[in-house]
Design a protein around this motif. Structure first.
Motif, PDB file in Angstrom:
ATOM      1  N   ALA A  99     -22.551  11.252   4.442  1.00 42.74           N
ATOM      2  CA  ALA A  99     -22.745  11.779   3.095  1.00 42.74           C
ATOM      3  C   ALA A  99     -21.559  11.446   2.200  1.00 42.74           C
ATOM      4  O   ALA A  99     -20.407  11.635   2.556  1.00 42.74           O
TER       5      ALA A  99
ATOM      6  N   PHE B  60     -31.565  17.749   7.499  1.00 40.75           N
ATOM      7  CA  PHE B  60     -30.246  18.095   6.976  1.00 40.75           C
ATOM      8  C   PHE B  60     -29.889  17.248   5.753  1.00 40.75           C
ATOM      9  O   PHE B  60     -29.412  17.762   4.739  1.00 40.75           O
ATOM     10  N   VAL B  61     -30.129  15.933   5.860  1.00 39.70           N
ATOM     11  CA  VAL B  61     -29.751  15.026   4.774  1.00 39.70           C
ATOM     12  C   VAL B  61     -30.548  15.318   3.509  1.00 39.70           C
ATOM     13  O   VAL B  61     -30.010  15.398   2.400  1.00 39.70           O
TER      14      VAL B  61
ATOM     15  N   GLU C 113     -22.911  19.592   8.350  1.00 42.42           N
ATOM     16  CA  GLU C 113     -22.662  18.178   8.626  1.00 42.42           C
ATOM     17  C   GLU C 113     -22.400  17.882  10.096  1.00 42.42           C
ATOM     18  O   GLU C 113     -22.618  16.765  10.552  1.00 42.42           O
TER      19      GLU C 113
ATOM     20  N   THR D  73     -18.785  11.132   8.977  1.00 41.64           N
ATOM     21  CA  THR D  73     -19.889  11.548   8.120  1.00 41.64           C
ATOM     22  C   THR D  73     -20.385  10.414   7.247  1.00 41.64           C
ATOM     23  O   THR D  73     -19.641   9.512   6.882  1.00 41.64           O
TER      24      THR D  73
ATOM     25  N   SER E  93     -21.053  24.499   6.268  1.00 45.52           N
ATOM     26  CA  SER E  93     -21.349  23.062   6.313  1.00 45.52           C
ATOM     27  C   SER E  93     -22.315  22.801   7.468  1.00 45.52           C
ATOM     28  O   SER E  93     -22.145  23.342   8.567  1.00 45.52           O
TER      29      SER E  93
ATOM     30  N   GLU F 262     -20.257  16.727   0.089  1.00 44.18           N
ATOM     31  CA  GLU F 262     -20.685  16.150  -1.184  1.00 44.18           C
ATOM     32  C   GLU F 262     -21.075  17.226  -2.196  1.00 44.18           C
ATOM     33  O   GLU F 262     -21.300  16.929  -3.364  1.00 44.18           O
TER      34      GLU F 262
ATOM     35  N   ARG G 113     -31.872  15.110  11.760  1.00 46.08           N
ATOM     36  CA  ARG G 113     -30.948  14.568  10.765  1.00 46.08           C
ATOM     37  C   ARG G 113     -31.610  14.424   9.389  1.00 46.08           C
ATOM     38  O   ARG G 113     -31.009  14.799   8.367  1.00 46.08           O
TER      39      ARG G 113
ATOM     40  N   SER H 297     -22.525  20.403   2.444  1.00 45.54           N
ATOM     41  CA  SER H 297     -21.750  19.295   3.000  1.00 45.54           C
ATOM     42  C   SER H 297     -20.599  19.021   2.048  1.00 45.54           C
ATOM     43  O   SER H 297     -20.488  19.651   0.986  1.00 45.54           O
TER      44      SER H 297
ATOM     45  N   CYS I  41     -30.436  19.851   2.956  1.00 44.55           N
ATOM     46  CA  CYS I  41     -29.284  20.745   3.137  1.00 44.55           C
ATOM     47  C   CYS I  41     -27.964  20.199   2.601  1.00 44.55           C
ATOM     48  O   CYS I  41     -27.103  20.966   2.152  1.00 44.55           O
ATOM     49  N   TYR I  42     -27.760  18.877   2.672  1.00 42.97           N
ATOM     50  CA  TYR I  42     -26.452  18.316   2.346  1.00 42.97           C
ATOM     51  C   TYR I  42     -26.014  18.584   0.910  1.00 42.97           C
ATOM     52  O   TYR I  42     -24.824  18.686   0.619  1.00 42.97           O
ATOM     53  N   LYS I  43     -26.980  18.688  -0.006  1.00 43.46           N
ATOM     54  CA  LYS I  43     -26.628  18.865  -1.413  1.00 43.46           C
ATOM     55  C   LYS I  43     -25.758  20.099  -1.626  1.00 43.46           C
ATOM     56  O   LYS I  43     -24.871  20.118  -2.486  1.00 43.46           O
TER      57      LYS I  43
END
Length: 529
Positions: A135, A41-42, A63, A133, A61, A52, A38, A50, A45-47
């Motif tokens: 994010a 990913f946070v 997520e 989620t 995605s 957000e 996790r 995801s 990758c999330y930028k």
């Protein structure tokens, strides 16, 4: 077989394969995901991948597990169980110049890539569910308002129509839901079923035929209460329910990964196991149970159980004696076991779900950094000078003398540069230490000892490790309890390591998590959820 039929058959096989990997993840799998996967990913990758993101790059995605299986413009990103066929692994390895994630020279570390590969190999266990989620949500406020952190208050039993069915307040909550859904309660269990359920629940064993018949023939109004009292008073109750706590305490009599010369056995682990069984059979108050397991050495009690109880902290994995990982494990078992909080998520970053900042983690790290294991486990009571003890001492002395000789030989060989003989002697030392541990664990003359923990004579606060990296130190934080559970008057711990104050804070009537967690543990074991 026709081509359409073959495709249909292949699709069914693939779906069956995917379903086999989609089974409920084990606790160890989830722990691996939360601690290793996790955060990748946070943070990385999330930028871009995801909700957000300003624009979902590649229409992919990361997520949720389902979104990874669905994939994006390049197809599915994940093939559970097969990292070589997973585009996610190909991208993070930078195997293709046109498919590199994260991009722009921000390649993940070798350890992070290895963790992703291991995760895919184990079937990509992932608890994330669409609609849950993190994010982009304003957790800074909402998570502090969560009901779990608020005081426990009495709850009025709901009104029901069939009041004659209610035998206790809990029944009202059950019946209210049944009536709300147009349902009626099942008929009462007959006496034979009832005594079997209670006996299995409380002892893990079936009732004897004589016990069943005695209950069937007992027509008194408190017949079932007498059965429950008898079962609670039986030694099997502590053995059965103590095992559930030993699971919480990640009890083991082996150490996991150890250095080559170390013995992998905890020879006195059984003294903690027996302490837990006794605690349940003696109906030890739960607040005392907490204090003993976290700070039994600080209670100044003549009761030797207080030292044996410290196995809760010390009998965890050894991680090749990496002190940072050992401390992390101790923080984890304390916070999960008693309060249901995954505080160790904050080792590298502020917690993504709970209101636990990184500083809180390192406040607790200071507590356990200031707690040391003695060179020799303390005795539990006076030694009894029996013939068995004399025989044990003789065998122990022979092993110890040989160990001293081998260690002296190692020093001499190092000076002379005889590398091969050093290796052989190290193997002998490792074997000797294993033999000593087996002797201590199994010999009838071996006196019981505690796997204890003491306060350091020089307690110290811990610096924050930026991103969890021990070589990247930030500000030093005081040893203190979690901010969300302390209120505005939080004060640093003042006595020794702070373990006793930590235990008192966890056991405090002002801490709403501790009673909620233990009640839910007991309820789950009785009713399944």
């Amino acid at each position: 077989m026709s081509r359409p039929a073959a495709i249909t058959f292949l699709s069914a096989l693939l779906l069956a394969s995917a379903a086999s990997f989609a089974a409920t993840p084990s606790p160890s799998d989830l722990a691996f995901f939360e601690s290793k996967i996790r955060p990748i990913f946070v943070q990385s990758c999330y930028k871009c991948h995801s909700h957000e993101a300003e624009r979902l790059k590649g229409n992919l995605s990361v997520e949720f597990r389902d979104s990874l299986l669905k994939g994006g413009e390049n197809g599915p990103a994940l093939v559970p169980g097969d990292p070589e066929k997973s585009l996610l692994i190909k991208a993070v390895r930078y195997e293709d110049a046109d498919l590199q994630m994260p991009p722009k020279g921000k390649k993940l570390s070798d350890d992070q890539i290895a963790d992703l590969v291991a995760w895919v190999k184990m079937g990509a266990p992932d608890p994330r569910v669409p609609g849950q989620t993190v994010a982009g949500q304003n957790w800074g406020k909402n998570r502090r308002d969560h009901w779990a952190f608020k005081p426990v208050r009495p709850t009025r039993a709901p009104a029901v129509n069939n009041t004659n069915w209610i035998a206790n307040p809990i029944d009202a909550f059950v019946l209210a839901k049944l009536e709300e859904n147009g349902m009626k309660p099942s008929p009462p269990a007959d006496k034979r079923a009832l005594v079997r359920r209670a006996t299995y629940d409380l002892t893990g064993l079936p009732p004897t035929p004589e016990e069943v018949e005695a209950f069937v023939k007992d027509t008194s109004t408190n017949a079932f209460a007498k059965v429950v009292d008898r079962l609670l008073a039986s030694p099997q109750y502590g053995e059965h329910w103590g095992r559930y706590w030993l699971d919480v305490a990640r009890y083991a009599d082996t150490k996991g990964d150890v250095k080559n010369q170390e013995a992998p056995l905890y020879p006195y682990a059984w003294t903690y196991r027996d302490y837990v069984v006794r605690a349940f059979n003696q109906d030890k108050p739960f607040n005392r149970f907490i204090l003993e397991q976290i700070a039994g050495d600080r209670l100044f009690s003549t009761d030797q159980d207080s030292l044996a109880a410290l196995g809760f902290l010390t009998l965890g994995p050894r991680f090749n004696e990496n002190i940072n990982d050992i401390i992390n494990d101790r923080i984890d078992v304390v916070c999960k076991g008693f309060m249901g909080l995954t505080v160790t998520c904050a080792r590298c970053h502020d917690h993504k779900f709970d209101p636990i900042p990184t500083a809180d983690y390192y406040s607790l790290r200071g507590v356990f950094l200031s707690s040391i294991e003695p060179a020799e486990e303390p005795l539990l009571g006076a030694v009894k000078f029996t013939p068995e003890y004399a025989a044990f001492q003789k065998k122990y002395s022979e092993f110890d003398q040989k160990l001293t000789q081998d260690e002296a030989q190692i020093r001499a060989l190092r000076k002379s540069g005889e590398t091969m003989q050093v290796k052989e002697t190290r193997r002998d030392i490792g074997q000797l230490r294993r033999q000593i541990a087996q002797l201590e664990a199994n010999d009838p003359g071996s006196p019981p000892r505690a796997s204890a923990l003491y306060d350091s004579s020089k307690p110290q606060n811990s610096p924050i490790f930026i991103r969890g990296e021990a070589g990247n130190k930030g500000p030093v934080v005081p040893r203190e309890f979690l901010e969300i559970l302390s209120g505005p008057g939080r004060a640093p711990f003042r006595y020794g390591s702070g373990r006793l104050e930590l235990a008192q804070s966890i056991a405090s009537a002002a801490n709403p998590l501790t009673p909620r967690v233990i009640v839910n543990r007991v309820w789950t074991r009785h009713f399944g959820q």
